[in-house]
Design a protein around this motif. Structure first.
Motif, PDB file in Angstrom:
ATOM      1  N   GLN A 217      27.459  34.487  58.623  1.00 41.16           N
ATOM      2  CA  GLN A 217      26.896  33.095  58.274  1.00 41.16           C
ATOM      3  C   GLN A 217      27.801  32.069  57.649  1.00 41.16           C
ATOM      4  N   TYR A 218      27.343  30.940  57.111  1.00 39.13           N
ATOM      5  CA  TYR A 218      27.812  30.025  56.241  1.00 39.13           C
ATOM      6  C   TYR A 218      28.109  30.529  54.856  1.00 39.13           C
ATOM      7  N   VAL A 219      28.560  30.163  53.969  1.00 36.79           N
ATOM      8  CA  VAL A 219      29.015  30.447  52.646  1.00 36.79           C
ATOM      9  C   VAL A 219      27.627  29.936  51.806  1.00 36.79           C
ATOM     10  N   ASN A 220      27.153  28.872  52.292  1.00 39.21           N
ATOM     11  CA  ASN A 220      26.003  27.863  51.628  1.00 39.21           C
ATOM     12  C   ASN A 220      26.322  27.722  50.185  1.00 39.21           C
ATOM     13  N   SER A 221      27.408  27.336  49.782  1.00 39.28           N
ATOM     14  CA  SER A 221      27.879  27.207  48.197  1.00 39.28           C
ATOM     15  C   SER A 221      29.128  26.380  48.378  1.00 39.28           C
ATOM     16  N   THR A 222      29.654  26.498  47.406  1.00 41.81           N
ATOM     17  CA  THR A 222      30.968  25.738  46.977  1.00 41.81           C
ATOM     18  C   THR A 222      32.404  26.645  46.875  1.00 41.81           C
ATOM     19  N   ILE A 223      33.467  26.067  47.363  1.00 40.41           N
ATOM     20  CA  ILE A 223      34.505  26.632  47.412  1.00 40.41           C
ATOM     21  C   ILE A 223      35.655  25.884  46.354  1.00 40.41           C
ATOM     22  N   LYS A 224      36.166  26.497  45.255  1.00 37.38           N
ATOM     23  CA  LYS A 224      36.991  25.650  44.576  1.00 37.38           C
ATOM     24  C   LYS A 224      38.249  25.797  45.172  1.00 37.38           C
ATOM     25  N   LYS A 225      38.874  26.994  45.468  1.00 40.82           N
ATOM     26  CA  LYS A 225      40.044  26.967  45.903  1.00 40.82           C
ATOM     27  C   LYS A 225      40.276  28.038  46.829  1.00 40.82           C
ATOM     28  N   LEU A 226      41.360  27.893  47.972  1.00 35.60           N
ATOM     29  CA  LEU A 226      41.845  28.727  48.877  1.00 35.60           C
ATOM     30  C   LEU A 226      43.338  28.917  48.959  1.00 35.60           C
ATOM     31  N   ALA A 227      43.940  29.926  49.104  1.00 35.49           N
ATOM     32  CA  ALA A 227      45.411  29.954  49.127  1.00 35.49           C
ATOM     33  C   ALA A 227      45.721  30.908  49.995  1.00 35.49           C
ATOM     34  N   TYR A 228      47.152  31.174  50.693  1.00 37.33           N
ATOM     35  CA  TYR A 228      47.420  32.010  51.381  1.00 37.33           C
ATOM     36  C   TYR A 228      48.968  32.279  50.964  1.00 37.33           C
ATOM     37  N   TYR A 229      49.254  33.538  50.919  1.00 38.76           N
ATOM     38  CA  TYR A 229      50.615  33.861  50.444  1.00 38.76           C
ATOM     39  C   TYR A 229      51.173  34.918  51.756  1.00 38.76           C
ATOM     40  N   PRO A 230      52.281  34.282  51.944  1.00 43.05           N
ATOM     41  CA  PRO A 230      52.971  34.997  53.381  1.00 43.05           C
ATOM     42  C   PRO A 230      53.595  36.401  52.978  1.00 43.05           C
ATOM     43  N   ALA A 231      52.846  37.069  52.305  1.00 45.89           N
ATOM     44  CA  ALA A 231      53.545  38.505  51.966  1.00 45.89           C
ATOM     45  C   ALA A 231      52.135  39.342  51.389  1.00 45.89           C
ATOM     46  N   ARG A 232      52.439  40.554  51.403  1.00 42.42           N
ATOM     47  CA  ARG A 232      51.186  41.531  50.913  1.00 42.42           C
ATOM     48  C   ARG A 232      51.521  41.818  49.604  1.00 42.42           C
ATOM     49  N   LEU A 233      50.756  40.859  48.577  1.00 43.97           N
ATOM     50  CA  LEU A 233      50.978  40.934  47.118  1.00 43.97           C
ATOM     51  C   LEU A 233      50.882  42.337  46.574  1.00 43.97           C
ATOM     52  N   THR A 234      51.471  42.903  45.592  1.00 48.29           N
ATOM     53  CA  THR A 234      51.244  44.143  44.989  1.00 48.29           C
ATOM     54  C   THR A 234      49.840  44.213  44.435  1.00 48.29           C
ATOM     55  N   ASN A 235      49.327  45.494  44.104  1.00 45.42           N
ATOM     56  CA  ASN A 235      48.098  45.573  43.771  1.00 45.42           C
ATOM     57  C   ASN A 235      47.938  45.008  42.179  1.00 45.42           C
ATOM     58  N   GLU A 236      48.736  44.975  41.579  1.00 44.67           N
ATOM     59  CA  GLU A 236      49.209  44.279  40.110  1.00 44.67           C
ATOM     60  C   GLU A 236      48.871  42.851  40.273  1.00 44.67           C
ATOM     61  N   GLN A 237      49.460  42.134  41.316  1.00 43.63           N
ATOM     62  CA  GLN A 237      49.483  40.959  41.367  1.00 43.63           C
ATOM     63  C   GLN A 237      47.974  40.361  42.152  1.00 43.63           C
ATOM     64  N   LEU A 238      47.383  41.436  42.862  1.00 37.10           N
ATOM     65  CA  LEU A 238      46.054  40.906  43.253  1.00 37.10           C
ATOM     66  C   LEU A 238      45.239  40.741  42.043  1.00 37.10           C
ATOM     67  N   GLN A 239      45.210  41.805  41.059  1.00 30.67           N
ATOM     68  CA  GLN A 239      44.454  41.911  39.991  1.00 30.67           C
ATOM     69  C   GLN A 239      44.726  40.295  39.113  1.00 30.67           C
ATOM     70  N   ALA A 240      45.930  40.177  38.838  1.00 35.40           N
ATOM     71  CA  ALA A 240      46.516  39.016  38.348  1.00 35.40           C
ATOM     72  C   ALA A 240      46.033  37.709  38.712  1.00 35.40           C
ATOM     73  N   LEU A 241      45.724  37.555  40.055  1.00 37.46           N
ATOM     74  CA  LEU A 241      45.621  36.273  40.904  1.00 37.46           C
ATOM     75  C   LEU A 241      43.875  36.160  40.772  1.00 37.46           C
ATOM     76  N   THR A 242      43.410  37.188  40.662  1.00 34.01           N
ATOM     77  CA  THR A 242      41.749  36.916  40.406  1.00 34.01           C
ATOM     78  C   THR A 242      41.079  37.160  39.076  1.00 34.01           C
ATOM     79  N   SER A 243      42.216  37.135  38.001  1.00 38.42           N
ATOM     80  CA  SER A 243      41.657  37.378  36.707  1.00 38.42           C
ATOM     81  C   SER A 243      41.168  35.935  36.228  1.00 38.42           C
TER      82      SER A 243
END
Length: 414
Positions: A388-414
């Protein structure tokens, strides 16, 4: 190496910073057939015209919350701002109209004043409900001489109520078992309060708003003094298990259409990489259904790749629904809470982190339709009916044209 040192150094091929820019990228196609409400940076409830995106704010702090995306909803109560109208029955109260500034900045707030009878003091409206259907009742209420109020659903529902402290905004159970009771401080002493409930009969039910001398359902019968009361405005009864943005009504029920935001064609293909990539979303989770934060899909595909909230009623989830390599972020959903989720995908290699959580990984065959993806859906339902719909707010979306490393995934979401 620390998480901060592993933050991605490459630029995303897509970056939609809704909270800061407060406008849509020209590549996004947006539609909503009706007007819709949102809070502006000054904390006032505003109305966006049809087909105009809404960028919501915290009404108390002014914080920009980003793009608001909601499903279609209807307000079933009539004269939602006019409690003096005959659409509202009055028991042992009178209503003074247009005596206080409402959350939208207009002098349209009402005062419900108790009489001198020892009885309940209540305004109510009857309407038809359907057995087995979940409804959410709400209203904007403010302290006057009385610092407490009660809201109840009766008749077509098992009698159920909440108790509201109008000084603190704290909500508690009065009687029955209210579902998802909520209280939102919207500034200037106003709180939007309410709860959800399943109707147990197909009949005329009643939505009741009471003044209270002590905030206790058990003592809702009391001797009024003839002048004390509460301020009230913007009543609503929606079919659904959670509240959405306020929908004003006059002489008839009003429906707000769903928001739709997407990218297709070259607006999509110019940044999407088919063989690997990383989706990132910063958003608020608000409700109990499976909300689509962002998804990528091919024509006719019912299993899109994406980030979803509240999968199976518990967690933030990412992946391709109904496919073996579905991956969970391992983070439980809490209503009205901000999350940052990153999902990396490459053939045989999938990983995710939410709010810098331990990276969850899985593997599996890379489906051909991911290579053939043609669209990005923002906050709206995927082509799978259960999403269904998110029914809330989205601050930011981004797409990186690469499989980021596991460490980078944690950094991006910290």
């Amino acid at each position: 190496m620390s998480i901060s040192q592993n933050f991605p150094t490459s630029s995303p091929s897509l970056s939609l910073d809704f909270a800061n820019v407060k406008k849509l990228d020209p590549r996004v196609t947006f539609a909503r057939a009706t007007t819709g409400a949102y809070f502006d940076a000054n904390g006032l409830l505003r109305t966006a015209s049809a087909n105009v995106a809404r960028f919501d704010h915290n009404p108390v702090t002014g914080e920009s919350l980003g793009l608001l995306v909601e499903e279609q909803r209807s307000n079933l109560l009539l004269r939602s701002e006019e409690f003096g109208n005959a659409a509202w029955s009055k028991s042992n109260v009178t209503v003074d109209s247009d005596v206080v500034v409402a959350p939208d900045g207009t002098l349209t707030g009402n005062k419900v004043v108790e009489n001198t009878t020892s009885a309940v003091h209540v305004v109510a409206q009857n309407l038809s409900v359907t057995s087995g259907t979940t409804y959410t009742v709400s209203g904007f209420i403010k302290k006057a001489e009385r610092g407490f109020a009660l809201i109840a659903l009766i008749n077509g529902f098992p009698t159920t109520s909440i108790q509201i402290n109008l000084t603190t905004g704290v909500v508690s159970t009065g009687t029955g078992t209210p579902l998802n009771a909520f209280s939102q401080d919207v500034g200037n002493g106003w709180f939007r309060v309410g709860f959800s409930l399943v109707a147990n009969s197909t009949t005329n039910a009643a939505a009741n708003f009471y003044t209270s001398n002590n905030g206790e359902w058990a003592t809702r019968i009391y001797l009024g003094d003839g002048y004390s009361g509460i301020f009230i405005w913007g009543a609503s009864l929606e079919q659904g298990a959670f509240p959405t943005s306020y929908i004003p009504t006059v002489a008839s029920q009003v429906t707000r259409s769903a928001d739709s935001a997407s990218m297709t064609g070259t607006n999509f293909s110019e940044w999407y990489r088919a063989d690997e990539g990383t989706l990132y979303a910063d958003y608020v989770a608000t409700q109990t259904n499976i909300g689509t934060v962002v998804s990528v899909a091919s024509t006719g595909n019912t299993n899109p790749l994406g980030i979803f909230e509240n999968w199976a009623g518990t967690n933030v989830r990412v992946g391709i629904p109904a496919v073996a390599f579905l991956d969970s972020s391992g983070v439980a959903i809490t209503a009205n809470t901000q999350y940052k989720t990153a999902f990396a995908i490459k053939s045989g290699d999938f990983a995710s982190s939410t709010n810098a959580s331990t990276v969850q990984t899985s593997s599996g065959d890379y489906p051909s339709y991911v290579n053939n993806a043609i669209s990005l859906t923002i906050g709206g339902p995927s082509s799978a009916g259960s999403f269904q719909y998110v029914n809330s707010t989205i601050k930011k979306l981004a797409y990186y044209p690469a499989r980021l490393t596991n460490e980078q995934l944690q950094a991006l979401t910290s």
